[in-house]
Motif scaffolding. Structure first.
Motif, PDB file in Angstrom:
ATOM      1  N   THR A   1       2.699  -0.201  -6.666  1.00 22.47           N
ATOM      2  CA  THR A   1       2.838  -0.408  -5.112  1.00 22.47           C
ATOM      3  C   THR A   1       1.485   0.368  -4.728  1.00 22.47           C
ATOM      4  O   THR A   1       1.200   0.030  -3.545  1.00 22.47           O
ATOM      5  CB  THR A   1       3.963   0.175  -4.305  1.00 22.47           C
ATOM      6  OG1 THR A   1       4.182   1.646  -4.611  1.00 22.47           O
ATOM      7  CG2 THR A   1       5.358  -0.438  -4.747  1.00 22.47           C
ATOM      8  N   THR A   2       0.883   1.011  -5.149  1.00 22.36           N
ATOM      9  CA  THR A   2      -0.265   1.922  -4.963  1.00 22.36           C
ATOM     10  C   THR A   2      -1.663   1.214  -5.552  1.00 22.36           C
ATOM     11  O   THR A   2      -1.729   1.164  -6.751  1.00 22.36           O
ATOM     12  CB  THR A   2      -0.110   3.218  -5.351  1.00 22.36           C
ATOM     13  OG1 THR A   2       0.919   3.834  -5.027  1.00 22.36           O
ATOM     14  CG2 THR A   2      -1.354   4.211  -5.013  1.00 22.36           C
ATOM     15  N   PRO A   3      -2.347   0.567  -4.578  1.00 16.06           N
ATOM     16  CA  PRO A   3      -3.574   0.157  -4.981  1.00 16.06           C
ATOM     17  C   PRO A   3      -4.705   1.267  -5.746  1.00 16.06           C
ATOM     18  O   PRO A   3      -4.491   2.387  -5.594  1.00 16.06           O
ATOM     19  CB  PRO A   3      -4.415  -0.356  -3.696  1.00 16.06           C
ATOM     20  CG  PRO A   3      -3.845   0.472  -2.835  1.00 16.06           C
ATOM     21  CD  PRO A   3      -2.391   0.689  -3.196  1.00 16.06           C
ATOM     22  N   SER A   4      -5.597   0.826  -6.460  1.00 15.36           N
ATOM     23  CA  SER A   4      -6.505   1.918  -7.198  1.00 15.36           C
ATOM     24  C   SER A   4      -7.430   2.523  -6.250  1.00 15.36           C
ATOM     25  O   SER A   4      -8.012   3.612  -6.330  1.00 15.36           O
ATOM     26  CB  SER A   4      -7.558   0.710  -7.997  1.00 15.36           C
ATOM     27  OG  SER A   4      -6.973  -0.182  -8.765  1.00 15.36           O
ATOM     28  N   ALA A   5      -7.808   1.827  -4.797  1.00 13.33           N
ATOM     29  CA  ALA A   5      -8.597   2.251  -3.725  1.00 13.33           C
ATOM     30  C   ALA A   5      -7.565   2.363  -2.621  1.00 13.33           C
ATOM     31  O   ALA A   5      -6.346   1.810  -2.697  1.00 13.33           O
ATOM     32  CB  ALA A   5      -9.576   1.479  -3.498  1.00 13.33           C
ATOM     33  N   PRO A   6      -7.567   3.190  -1.436  1.00 14.55           N
ATOM     34  CA  PRO A   6      -6.751   3.572  -0.608  1.00 14.55           C
ATOM     35  C   PRO A   6      -6.458   1.872   0.202  1.00 14.55           C
ATOM     36  O   PRO A   6      -7.253   1.127   0.008  1.00 14.55           O
ATOM     37  CB  PRO A   6      -7.653   4.023   0.498  1.00 14.55           C
ATOM     38  CG  PRO A   6      -8.656   4.931  -0.163  1.00 14.55           C
ATOM     39  CD  PRO A   6      -8.906   4.138  -1.323  1.00 14.55           C
ATOM     40  N   SER A   7      -5.266   1.935   0.458  1.00 18.25           N
ATOM     41  CA  SER A   7      -4.532   0.503   1.177  1.00 18.25           C
ATOM     42  C   SER A   7      -5.641   0.296   2.493  1.00 18.25           C
ATOM     43  O   SER A   7      -5.966   1.022   3.078  1.00 18.25           O
ATOM     44  CB  SER A   7      -3.127   0.661   1.543  1.00 18.25           C
ATOM     45  OG  SER A   7      -2.545   0.719   0.453  1.00 18.25           O
TER      46      SER A   7
ATOM     47  N   VAL B   1       4.606  -4.691  -5.510  1.00 22.62           N
ATOM     48  CA  VAL B   1       3.583  -5.479  -5.112  1.00 22.62           C
ATOM     49  C   VAL B   1       3.084  -5.972  -6.389  1.00 22.62           C
ATOM     50  O   VAL B   1       2.546  -5.442  -7.216  1.00 22.62           O
ATOM     51  CB  VAL B   1       2.794  -4.592  -4.285  1.00 22.62           C
ATOM     52  CG1 VAL B   1       1.432  -5.541  -3.813  1.00 22.62           C
ATOM     53  CG2 VAL B   1       3.280  -4.123  -2.861  1.00 22.62           C
ATOM     54  N   ALA B   2       2.862  -7.304  -6.347  1.00 24.08           N
ATOM     55  CA  ALA B   2       2.378  -8.121  -7.580  1.00 24.08           C
ATOM     56  C   ALA B   2       0.793  -7.528  -7.804  1.00 24.08           C
ATOM     57  O   ALA B   2       0.281  -7.206  -6.971  1.00 24.08           O
ATOM     58  CB  ALA B   2       2.180  -9.445  -7.302  1.00 24.08           C
ATOM     59  N   PRO B   3       0.603  -7.625  -9.098  1.00 24.68           N
ATOM     60  CA  PRO B   3      -0.938  -6.819  -9.334  1.00 24.68           C
ATOM     61  C   PRO B   3      -1.891  -7.565  -8.459  1.00 24.68           C
ATOM     62  O   PRO B   3      -2.975  -6.877  -8.006  1.00 24.68           O
ATOM     63  CB  PRO B   3      -0.897  -6.890 -10.641  1.00 24.68           C
ATOM     64  CG  PRO B   3       0.667  -7.054 -11.356  1.00 24.68           C
ATOM     65  CD  PRO B   3       1.050  -7.569 -10.203  1.00 24.68           C
ATOM     66  N   ALA B   4      -1.932  -8.805  -8.317  1.00 25.57           N
ATOM     67  CA  ALA B   4      -2.943  -9.350  -7.342  1.00 25.57           C
ATOM     68  C   ALA B   4      -3.156  -8.924  -6.261  1.00 25.57           C
ATOM     69  O   ALA B   4      -4.203  -9.115  -5.198  1.00 25.57           O
ATOM     70  CB  ALA B   4      -3.018 -10.930  -7.731  1.00 25.57           C
TER      71      ALA B   4
END
Length: 178
Positions: free
Chosen positions: A17-23, A115-118
C-alpha cells in the motif's frame, strides 16, 4: 492486517500500500465504493495478490468465503474497492466494527489493505484511508485501528502521517482443542 514484506535489496520491508515515493493525489475520476457482485473477479485478483504478498495460501474456497462475507449485508465485514478512471479496481480494504468497552465506544478495525503494484504511488491508498475515515465518522466510531509488522518501516511512514501509533502489543491465542 496491513501488508509488509522484506525488500529484495535492503533490510527495509516494503508494503503493497506504500509507494516508493510519497503518495500523490489520485488522478481525476478515481472512486472508492463497496464491492458489487460484478466485481468478484477483479476483487479476487486483488485478494490473491494480498495473500501472495503475505505468503498465505489463497484457495478458491477461502476467497469464496470472504467474498460471501463482503456481499452479505448481515455480516460484520465490509469492504472498499478503489477504482481508477476506467472503473478498474486497483486496491481493496476490508474493515469491520469492534467494541471498545474500556472507552464505552465502537471503533473500526481495518483488517486488510492492498493496492495492486501497478497502482502504487497513485494515491489509491490515500483514497481508501480517506473513505474509511469518512465511514468512521458516519458510523460514530471513535477510531479506526489496524496492525502492521514492527519492521514495516515504509508502511509505518504512511501510517504515521494519518494515524497515531498506540503502545499496545498484539497476541494471538489458538482455541482449545476439541
Amino acid at each position: 492486517m496491513t501488508s509488509d514484506t522484506a525488500a529484495s535489496d535492503t533490510t527495509e520491508p516494503t508494503d503493497p500500500t506504500t509507494p516508493s515515493a510519497p503518495s500523490a493525489p489520485a488522478p481525476a475520476g478515481w472512486t472508492v465504493r463497496a464491492p458489487a457482485e460484478a466485481d468478484f473477479e477483479a476483487w479476487r485478483e486483488l485478494f490473491r495478490g494480498y495473500c501472495a504478498f503475505y505468503r498465505v495460501p489463497a484457495p478458491d474456497e477461502k476467497a469464496g468465503l470472504v467474498w460471501s462475507w463482503l456481499t452479505d449485508p448481515a455480516h460484520e465485514l465490509d469492504g472498499l474497492l478503489v477504482r481508477d478512471a476506467d472503473g478498474t479496481p486497483v486496491g481493496l480494504a476490508h474493515y469491520r466494527p469492534f467494541v471498545r468497552p474500556l472507552h464505552g465506544a465502537v471503533a473500526g478495525f481495518l483488517d486488510d489493505l492492498f493496492v495492486a503494484p501497478a497502482a502504487r504511488g497513485s494515491g489509491a491508498v490515500d483514497l481508501l484511508l480517506a473513505r474509511l475515515r469518512e465511514i468512521a465518522a458516519e458510523r460514530g466510531w471513535n477510531a479506526v485501528r489496524w496492525i502492521t509488522a514492527e519492521d514495516n518501516y515504509r508502511a509505518r511512514g504512511l501510517y504515521d502521517r494519518v494515524a497515531t501509533r498506540i503502545p499496545f502489543v498484539t497476541y494471538d491465542m489458538p482455541p482449545a482443542e476439541a
